[in-house]
Write an enzyme that holds these catalytic residues in place. Structure first.
Site, mmCIF file in Angstrom:
data_model
loop_
_atom_site.group_PDB
_atom_site.id
_atom_site.type_symbol
_atom_site.label_atom_id
_atom_site.label_comp_id
_atom_site.label_asym_id
_atom_site.label_seq_id
_atom_site.Cartn_x
_atom_site.Cartn_y
_atom_site.Cartn_z
ATOM 1 N N ASP A 80 87.129 -16.494 37.074
ATOM 2 C CA ASP A 80 86.839 -17.146 35.794
ATOM 3 C C ASP A 80 86.240 -16.145 34.811
ATOM 4 O OD1 ASP A 80 86.315 -19.971 34.401
ATOM 5 O OD2 ASP A 80 84.598 -18.677 33.997
ATOM 6 N N TYR A 98 83.337 -12.601 27.374
ATOM 7 C CA TYR A 98 82.598 -11.856 28.410
ATOM 8 C C TYR A 98 82.835 -10.350 28.323
ATOM 9 C CZ TYR A 98 82.244 -16.498 30.606
ATOM 10 O OH TYR A 98 82.033 -17.826 30.867
ATOM 11 N N HIS A 132 86.588 -22.543 24.694
ATOM 12 C CA HIS A 132 85.271 -22.223 25.271
ATOM 13 C C HIS A 132 84.192 -23.225 24.835
ATOM 14 C CE1 HIS A 132 83.099 -18.462 27.000
ATOM 15 N NE2 HIS A 132 82.424 -19.550 27.287
HETATM 16 P P1 NAD Z 1 75.414 -19.286 38.270
HETATM 17 O O1 NAD Z 1 74.838 -20.637 38.460
HETATM 18 O O2 NAD Z 1 76.677 -18.939 38.952
HETATM 19 O O3 NAD Z 1 74.259 -18.306 38.657
HETATM 20 C C1 NAD Z 1 74.423 -16.935 38.674
HETATM 21 C C2 NAD Z 1 73.092 -16.326 39.132
HETATM 22 O O4 NAD Z 1 72.807 -16.741 40.462
HETATM 23 C C3 NAD Z 1 73.154 -14.810 39.122
HETATM 24 O O5 NAD Z 1 71.885 -14.342 38.704
HETATM 25 C C4 NAD Z 1 73.359 -14.471 40.596
HETATM 26 O O6 NAD Z 1 72.819 -13.244 40.927
HETATM 27 C C5 NAD Z 1 72.652 -15.600 41.296
HETATM 28 N N1 NAD Z 1 73.277 -15.888 42.600
HETATM 29 C C6 NAD Z 1 74.594 -15.908 42.892
HETATM 30 N N2 NAD Z 1 74.782 -16.216 44.179
HETATM 31 C C7 NAD Z 1 73.545 -16.404 44.715
HETATM 32 C C8 NAD Z 1 73.096 -16.744 46.001
HETATM 33 N N3 NAD Z 1 73.946 -16.953 47.004
HETATM 34 N N4 NAD Z 1 71.750 -16.860 46.195
HETATM 35 C C9 NAD Z 1 70.891 -16.671 45.181
HETATM 36 N N5 NAD Z 1 71.255 -16.341 43.938
HETATM 37 C C10 NAD Z 1 72.580 -16.215 43.708
HETATM 38 O O7 NAD Z 1 75.533 -19.030 36.670
HETATM 39 P P2 NAD Z 1 76.623 -18.488 35.677
HETATM 40 O O8 NAD Z 1 77.031 -17.108 35.995
HETATM 41 O O9 NAD Z 1 76.118 -18.727 34.318
HETATM 42 O O10 NAD Z 1 77.871 -19.465 35.900
HETATM 43 C C11 NAD Z 1 78.952 -19.150 36.752
HETATM 44 C C12 NAD Z 1 80.185 -18.795 35.964
HETATM 45 O O11 NAD Z 1 80.528 -19.861 35.086
HETATM 46 C C13 NAD Z 1 80.012 -17.605 35.012
HETATM 47 O O12 NAD Z 1 79.994 -16.358 35.659
HETATM 48 C C14 NAD Z 1 81.163 -17.820 34.093
HETATM 49 O O13 NAD Z 1 82.373 -17.395 34.704
HETATM 50 C C15 NAD Z 1 81.129 -19.336 33.922
HETATM 51 N N6 NAD Z 1 80.339 -19.779 32.747
HETATM 52 C C16 NAD Z 1 80.979 -20.498 31.776
HETATM 53 C C17 NAD Z 1 80.293 -20.937 30.665
HETATM 54 C C18 NAD Z 1 81.024 -21.720 29.629
HETATM 55 O O14 NAD Z 1 80.483 -21.919 28.530
HETATM 56 N N7 NAD Z 1 82.222 -22.175 29.899
HETATM 57 C C19 NAD Z 1 78.933 -20.658 30.505
HETATM 58 C C20 NAD Z 1 78.282 -19.937 31.500
HETATM 59 C C21 NAD Z 1 78.996 -19.525 32.620
#
Ligand code: NAD
Length: 284
Positions: free
Chosen positions: A47, A52, A110
Protein backbone atom coordinates in the site's frame (compact mmCIF):
# COMPACT_ATOMS: atom_id res chain seq x y z
CA UNK A 1 3.69 -19.07 -2.55
CA UNK A 2 1.59 -17.07 -0.15
CA UNK A 3 -0.85 -18.52 2.33
CA UNK A 4 -2.22 -15.20 3.48
CA UNK A 5 -6.02 -15.46 3.15
CA UNK A 6 -7.82 -13.19 0.68
CA UNK A 7 -11.26 -11.86 0.05
CA UNK A 8 -12.87 -11.59 -3.35
CA UNK A 9 -13.73 -8.20 -4.80
CA UNK A 10 -16.86 -7.76 -6.89
CA UNK A 11 -14.55 -7.81 -9.92
CA UNK A 12 -13.63 -11.40 -8.92
CA UNK A 13 -10.06 -10.30 -8.13
CA UNK A 14 -8.53 -11.53 -4.88
CA UNK A 15 -7.36 -9.04 -2.28
CA UNK A 16 -5.13 -10.32 0.53
CA UNK A 17 -6.41 -9.61 4.04
CA UNK A 18 -2.93 -8.47 5.08
CA UNK A 19 -0.56 -6.14 3.27
CA UNK A 20 2.47 -3.99 3.92
CA UNK A 21 1.98 -0.26 4.55
CA UNK A 22 4.87 1.91 3.44
CA UNK A 23 3.98 5.41 4.67
CA UNK A 24 7.14 7.28 5.77
CA UNK A 25 9.47 4.60 4.32
CA UNK A 26 11.51 7.13 2.37
CA UNK A 27 15.12 6.66 3.53
CA UNK A 28 17.35 5.40 0.69
CA UNK A 29 16.76 1.70 0.10
CA UNK A 30 14.29 1.46 2.98
CA UNK A 31 11.11 0.62 1.12
CA UNK A 32 12.96 -1.75 -1.25
CA UNK A 33 14.30 -3.66 1.79
CA UNK A 34 10.90 -3.84 3.49
CA UNK A 35 9.27 -5.11 0.30
CA UNK A 36 11.95 -7.77 -0.22
CA UNK A 37 11.40 -9.05 3.33
CA UNK A 38 7.63 -8.91 3.05
CA UNK A 39 7.43 -10.70 -0.32
CA UNK A 40 9.74 -13.46 0.99
CA UNK A 41 7.34 -13.93 3.91
CA UNK A 42 4.33 -14.25 1.59
CA UNK A 43 2.96 -10.71 1.65
CA UNK A 44 1.51 -9.78 -1.74
CA UNK A 45 -0.32 -6.49 -1.05
CA UNK A 46 1.73 -3.27 -0.93
CA UNK A 47 0.00 0.00 0.00
CA UNK A 48 1.64 3.20 -1.23
CA UNK A 49 0.43 6.64 -2.39
CA UNK A 50 1.78 9.42 -4.55
CA UNK A 51 1.95 11.52 -1.37
CA UNK A 52 4.35 9.03 0.28
CA UNK A 53 7.05 9.95 -2.24
CA UNK A 54 8.24 6.37 -2.48
CA UNK A 55 6.46 4.94 -5.53
CA UNK A 56 9.80 4.64 -7.39
CA UNK A 57 11.25 2.61 -4.50
CA UNK A 58 8.13 0.44 -4.41
CA UNK A 59 8.60 -0.20 -8.14
CA UNK A 60 12.24 -1.14 -7.61
CA UNK A 61 11.28 -3.44 -4.72
CA UNK A 62 8.71 -5.21 -6.87
CA UNK A 63 11.07 -5.57 -9.83
CA UNK A 64 13.86 -7.09 -7.74
CA UNK A 65 11.56 -9.87 -6.56
CA UNK A 66 10.80 -13.03 -8.48
CA UNK A 67 7.10 -12.93 -7.53
CA UNK A 68 5.09 -12.66 -10.77
CA UNK A 69 3.26 -9.34 -11.21
CA UNK A 70 -0.11 -11.06 -11.41
CA UNK A 71 0.32 -12.42 -7.89
CA UNK A 72 0.88 -8.95 -6.45
CA UNK A 73 -1.76 -6.50 -5.29
CA UNK A 74 -0.44 -2.96 -5.62
CA UNK A 75 -2.40 -0.01 -4.24
CA UNK A 76 -1.64 3.64 -4.80
CA UNK A 77 -3.61 6.81 -4.19
CA UNK A 78 -4.51 10.07 -5.87
CA UNK A 79 -3.39 13.15 -3.94
CA UNK A 80 -5.57 16.18 -3.23
CA UNK A 81 -3.69 18.54 -5.54
CA UNK A 82 -4.60 16.48 -8.60
CA UNK A 83 -8.25 16.63 -7.51
CA UNK A 84 -8.14 20.39 -7.25
CA UNK A 85 -6.77 20.86 -10.74
CA UNK A 86 -8.75 17.98 -12.24
CA UNK A 87 -5.66 16.18 -13.51
CA UNK A 88 -6.77 12.64 -12.74
CA UNK A 89 -5.46 10.87 -15.86
CA UNK A 90 -2.13 12.71 -15.63
CA UNK A 91 -1.67 11.98 -11.92
CA UNK A 92 -2.55 8.32 -12.44
CA UNK A 93 -0.12 7.99 -15.35
CA UNK A 94 2.66 9.62 -13.31
CA UNK A 95 2.06 7.12 -10.50
CA UNK A 96 2.24 4.25 -13.01
CA UNK A 97 5.47 5.67 -14.45
CA UNK A 98 7.05 6.05 -11.01
CA UNK A 99 6.00 2.52 -10.09
CA UNK A 100 7.16 1.21 -13.47
CA UNK A 101 3.87 -0.67 -13.88
CA UNK A 102 1.25 -0.75 -16.59
CA UNK A 103 -1.66 -1.17 -14.17
CA UNK A 104 -2.41 -1.02 -10.46
CA UNK A 105 -4.68 -3.38 -8.59
CA UNK A 106 -6.33 -0.64 -6.57
CA UNK A 107 -6.43 3.13 -7.00
CA UNK A 108 -7.91 5.21 -4.19
CA UNK A 109 -8.99 8.82 -3.79
CA UNK A 110 -6.74 9.64 -0.81
CA UNK A 111 -9.06 12.15 0.89
CA UNK A 112 -12.51 13.54 0.09
CA UNK A 113 -11.19 16.93 -0.87
CA UNK A 114 -13.10 19.36 -3.10
CA UNK A 115 -14.20 17.86 -6.44
CA UNK A 116 -14.31 14.26 -5.27
CA UNK A 117 -17.39 13.58 -7.40
CA UNK A 118 -15.70 14.81 -10.59
CA UNK A 119 -12.59 12.90 -9.54
CA UNK A 120 -14.57 9.70 -9.12
CA UNK A 121 -16.20 10.10 -12.55
CA UNK A 122 -12.71 10.43 -14.08
CA UNK A 123 -11.56 7.36 -12.15
CA UNK A 124 -14.57 5.41 -13.40
CA UNK A 125 -13.38 6.15 -16.95
CA UNK A 126 -9.82 5.01 -16.27
CA UNK A 127 -11.23 1.89 -14.60
CA UNK A 128 -13.55 1.19 -17.54
CA UNK A 129 -10.55 1.53 -19.87
CA UNK A 130 -8.92 -1.35 -17.94
CA UNK A 131 -5.89 0.44 -16.48
CA UNK A 132 -6.98 -0.02 -12.88
CA UNK A 133 -8.28 -3.35 -11.59
CA UNK A 134 -10.31 -1.83 -8.73
CA UNK A 135 -11.22 1.67 -7.59
CA UNK A 136 -11.99 2.91 -4.13
CA UNK A 137 -11.76 5.76 -1.71
CA UNK A 138 -10.01 6.58 1.52
CA UNK A 139 -11.06 8.71 4.47
CA UNK A 140 -14.66 8.91 3.24
CA UNK A 141 -17.32 9.41 5.89
CA UNK A 142 -20.93 8.23 5.53
CA UNK A 143 -22.01 11.60 4.11
CA UNK A 144 -19.24 11.50 1.47
CA UNK A 145 -20.23 7.96 0.43
CA UNK A 146 -23.92 8.86 0.24
CA UNK A 147 -23.12 11.92 -1.86
CA UNK A 148 -20.80 9.96 -4.14
CA UNK A 149 -23.21 7.08 -4.63
CA UNK A 150 -26.06 9.41 -5.52
CA UNK A 151 -24.05 11.14 -8.27
CA UNK A 152 -21.94 8.39 -9.84
CA UNK A 153 -22.23 4.90 -11.37
CA UNK A 154 -19.77 2.66 -9.57
CA UNK A 155 -19.98 2.10 -5.81
CA UNK A 156 -16.46 2.37 -4.32
CA UNK A 157 -15.14 -1.17 -3.86
CA UNK A 158 -13.07 -0.23 -0.81
CA UNK A 159 -12.87 2.54 1.77
CA UNK A 160 -9.50 2.75 3.53
CA UNK A 161 -10.01 4.48 6.88
CA UNK A 162 -8.29 5.00 10.21
CA UNK A 163 -9.33 2.02 12.29
CA UNK A 164 -7.91 0.48 15.47
CA UNK A 165 -9.30 -0.67 18.83
CA UNK A 166 -9.43 2.90 20.17
CA UNK A 167 -11.33 4.07 17.07
CA UNK A 168 -13.17 1.05 15.64
CA UNK A 169 -15.41 2.97 13.21
CA UNK A 170 -18.47 0.88 14.08
CA UNK A 171 -21.03 3.16 12.45
CA UNK A 172 -19.14 3.68 9.20
CA UNK A 173 -18.28 -0.02 9.14
CA UNK A 174 -21.97 -0.97 9.38
CA UNK A 175 -22.85 1.48 6.58
CA UNK A 176 -20.08 0.08 4.38
CA UNK A 177 -21.24 -3.49 5.06
CA UNK A 178 -24.75 -2.55 3.88
CA UNK A 179 -23.28 -1.34 0.58
CA UNK A 180 -20.70 -4.14 0.21
CA UNK A 181 -17.82 -1.65 0.49
CA UNK A 182 -14.73 -3.42 1.81
CA UNK A 183 -13.25 -1.97 4.98
CA UNK A 184 -9.49 -1.51 4.88
CA UNK A 185 -7.81 -0.20 8.03
CA UNK A 186 -5.02 2.33 7.98
CA UNK A 187 -3.15 2.90 11.21
CA UNK A 188 -4.29 -0.60 12.24
CA UNK A 189 -1.80 -0.60 15.13
CA UNK A 190 -2.72 2.94 16.16
CA UNK A 191 0.41 4.27 14.42
CA UNK A 192 2.47 3.54 17.52
CA UNK A 193 0.60 6.35 19.32
CA UNK A 194 -1.03 6.79 22.73
CA UNK A 195 0.50 3.61 24.18
CA UNK A 196 -2.23 1.57 22.51
CA UNK A 197 -0.04 -1.53 22.35
CA UNK A 198 0.81 -1.43 26.06
CA UNK A 199 -2.79 -1.34 27.30
CA UNK A 200 -3.34 -3.94 30.04
CA UNK A 201 -6.14 -5.66 28.07
CA UNK A 202 -3.77 -6.30 25.17
CA UNK A 203 -0.87 -7.39 27.38
CA UNK A 204 -3.15 -9.90 29.11
CA UNK A 205 -4.55 -11.29 25.85
CA UNK A 206 -1.04 -11.47 24.40
CA UNK A 207 0.07 -13.58 27.34
CA UNK A 208 -3.03 -15.77 27.14
CA UNK A 209 -2.63 -16.51 23.40
CA UNK A 210 1.19 -16.62 23.35
CA UNK A 211 1.18 -13.72 20.87
CA UNK A 212 2.28 -10.08 20.97
CA UNK A 213 -0.10 -7.13 21.54
CA UNK A 214 0.38 -6.12 17.87
CA UNK A 215 -0.67 -9.63 16.76
CA UNK A 216 -3.75 -9.50 19.01
CA UNK A 217 -4.77 -6.17 17.48
CA UNK A 218 -4.20 -7.34 13.90
CA UNK A 219 -6.13 -10.55 14.57
CA UNK A 220 -8.99 -8.49 16.04
CA UNK A 221 -9.21 -6.66 12.70
CA UNK A 222 -9.10 -9.93 10.74
CA UNK A 223 -11.94 -11.38 12.86
CA UNK A 224 -13.96 -8.29 11.88
CA UNK A 225 -13.32 -8.97 8.17
CA UNK A 226 -11.11 -5.90 7.82
CA UNK A 227 -8.08 -5.73 5.50
CA UNK A 228 -4.97 -4.58 7.42
CA UNK A 229 -1.82 -2.90 6.12
CA UNK A 230 0.48 -2.50 9.14
CA UNK A 231 3.60 -0.51 8.38
CA UNK A 232 7.05 -1.68 9.35
CA UNK A 233 10.49 -1.68 7.79
CA UNK A 234 11.89 -3.95 10.54
CA UNK A 235 12.16 -7.58 9.38
CA UNK A 236 11.21 -9.07 12.76
CA UNK A 237 8.06 -6.93 12.90
CA UNK A 238 7.13 -7.62 9.29
CA UNK A 239 7.29 -11.32 10.23
CA UNK A 240 5.44 -10.81 13.52
CA UNK A 241 2.63 -8.93 11.75
CA UNK A 242 2.29 -11.77 9.27
CA UNK A 243 1.96 -14.48 11.93
CA UNK A 244 -1.69 -13.88 12.73
CA UNK A 245 -3.39 -16.64 10.79
CA UNK A 246 -2.70 -19.55 13.15
CA UNK A 247 -5.05 -18.51 15.95
CA UNK A 248 -8.40 -16.81 16.48
CA UNK A 249 -9.89 -14.70 19.24
CA UNK A 250 -12.97 -15.87 21.12
CA UNK A 251 -16.08 -13.69 21.12
CA UNK A 252 -15.38 -12.86 24.76
CA UNK A 253 -11.84 -11.74 23.94
CA UNK A 254 -13.03 -9.69 20.94
CA UNK A 255 -15.32 -7.92 23.42
CA UNK A 256 -12.35 -7.26 25.70
CA UNK A 257 -10.45 -5.56 22.85
CA UNK A 258 -13.59 -3.53 22.12
CA UNK A 259 -13.36 -1.97 25.61
CA UNK A 260 -10.39 0.06 24.30
CA UNK A 261 -12.79 2.16 22.20
CA UNK A 262 -12.35 5.82 23.18
CA UNK A 263 -14.13 7.29 20.17
CA UNK A 264 -11.08 9.51 19.54
CA UNK A 265 -9.16 9.56 16.29
CA UNK A 266 -5.38 9.42 16.50
CA UNK A 267 -4.92 11.21 13.19
CA UNK A 268 -6.50 13.53 10.59
CA UNK A 269 -10.23 14.19 10.53
CA UNK A 270 -11.72 13.68 7.03
CA UNK A 271 -14.01 16.67 7.57
CA UNK A 272 -11.16 19.06 8.46
CA UNK A 273 -11.59 21.59 5.65
CA UNK A 274 -8.46 23.54 6.57
CA UNK A 275 -6.37 20.37 6.16
CA UNK A 276 -8.07 19.50 2.87
CA UNK A 277 -7.54 22.97 1.46
CA UNK A 278 -3.93 23.21 2.61
CA UNK A 279 -3.02 19.80 1.21
CA UNK A 280 -4.72 20.54 -2.10
CA UNK A 281 -2.00 23.03 -2.93
CA UNK A 282 0.87 20.74 -1.93
CA UNK A 283 2.65 19.58 -5.11
CA UNK A 284 2.83 15.86 -5.74
P1 NAD B 1 0.38 1.54 11.78
O1 NAD B 1 -0.79 1.40 12.68
O2 NAD B 1 0.64 0.50 10.76
O3 NAD B 1 1.60 1.72 12.74
C1 NAD B 1 2.90 1.83 12.28
C2 NAD B 1 3.81 1.96 13.51
O4 NAD B 1 3.72 0.78 14.30
C3 NAD B 1 5.26 2.14 13.10
O5 NAD B 1 5.84 3.04 14.02
C4 NAD B 1 5.84 0.75 13.31
O6 NAD B 1 7.19 0.79 13.63
C5 NAD B 1 5.02 0.21 14.45
N1 NAD B 1 4.89 -1.26 14.36
C6 NAD B 1 4.71 -2.00 13.26
N2 NAD B 1 4.64 -3.30 13.57
C7 NAD B 1 4.77 -3.37 14.92
C8 NAD B 1 4.78 -4.44 15.83
N3 NAD B 1 4.63 -5.70 15.42
N4 NAD B 1 4.94 -4.16 17.15
C9 NAD B 1 5.06 -2.89 17.57
N5 NAD B 1 5.07 -1.83 16.76
C10 NAD B 1 4.92 -2.07 15.44
O7 NAD B 1 0.29 3.01 11.09
P2 NAD B 1 0.42 3.61 9.64
O8 NAD B 1 1.75 3.34 9.05
O9 NAD B 1 0.01 5.01 9.72
O10 NAD B 1 -0.69 2.83 8.80
C11 NAD B 1 -0.40 1.69 8.01
C12 NAD B 1 -0.42 2.02 6.54
O11 NAD B 1 -1.68 2.57 6.18
C13 NAD B 1 0.57 3.12 6.12
O12 NAD B 1 1.90 2.69 6.06
C14 NAD B 1 -0.02 3.52 4.81
O13 NAD B 1 0.30 2.58 3.80
C15 NAD B 1 -1.51 3.50 5.13
N6 NAD B 1 -2.04 4.81 5.58
C16 NAD B 1 -3.04 5.39 4.84
C17 NAD B 1 -3.57 6.61 5.21
C18 NAD B 1 -4.66 7.20 4.38
O14 NAD B 1 -4.98 8.38 4.57
N7 NAD B 1 -5.25 6.46 3.48
C19 NAD B 1 -3.10 7.28 6.34
C20 NAD B 1 -2.09 6.68 7.10
C21 NAD B 1 -1.59 5.45 6.71
Amino acid sequence: MSNIPSLTLNTNASMPLLGLGVYKATAPGEVEGAIATALDLGYRLIDTASAYKNEEGVGRGIRSSSVPRKELFITTKLWNTAQRIGDIDGAFQRSLDRLGLDYVDLYLIHWASANYIETWKAMEEVYNAGKIKAIGVSNFQIHHLEDLMSHTEIIPMINQIETHPAFPQDELRAFMAQHAIIHEAWGPLGQGKNDLLTQAVLLELAEQYGKTPAQIVLRWHIERGIVVIPKSVTPSRIRENRDIFDFSLSKEDMDKVATLNTGERYSGNPDDQEFLTRTSIRPN
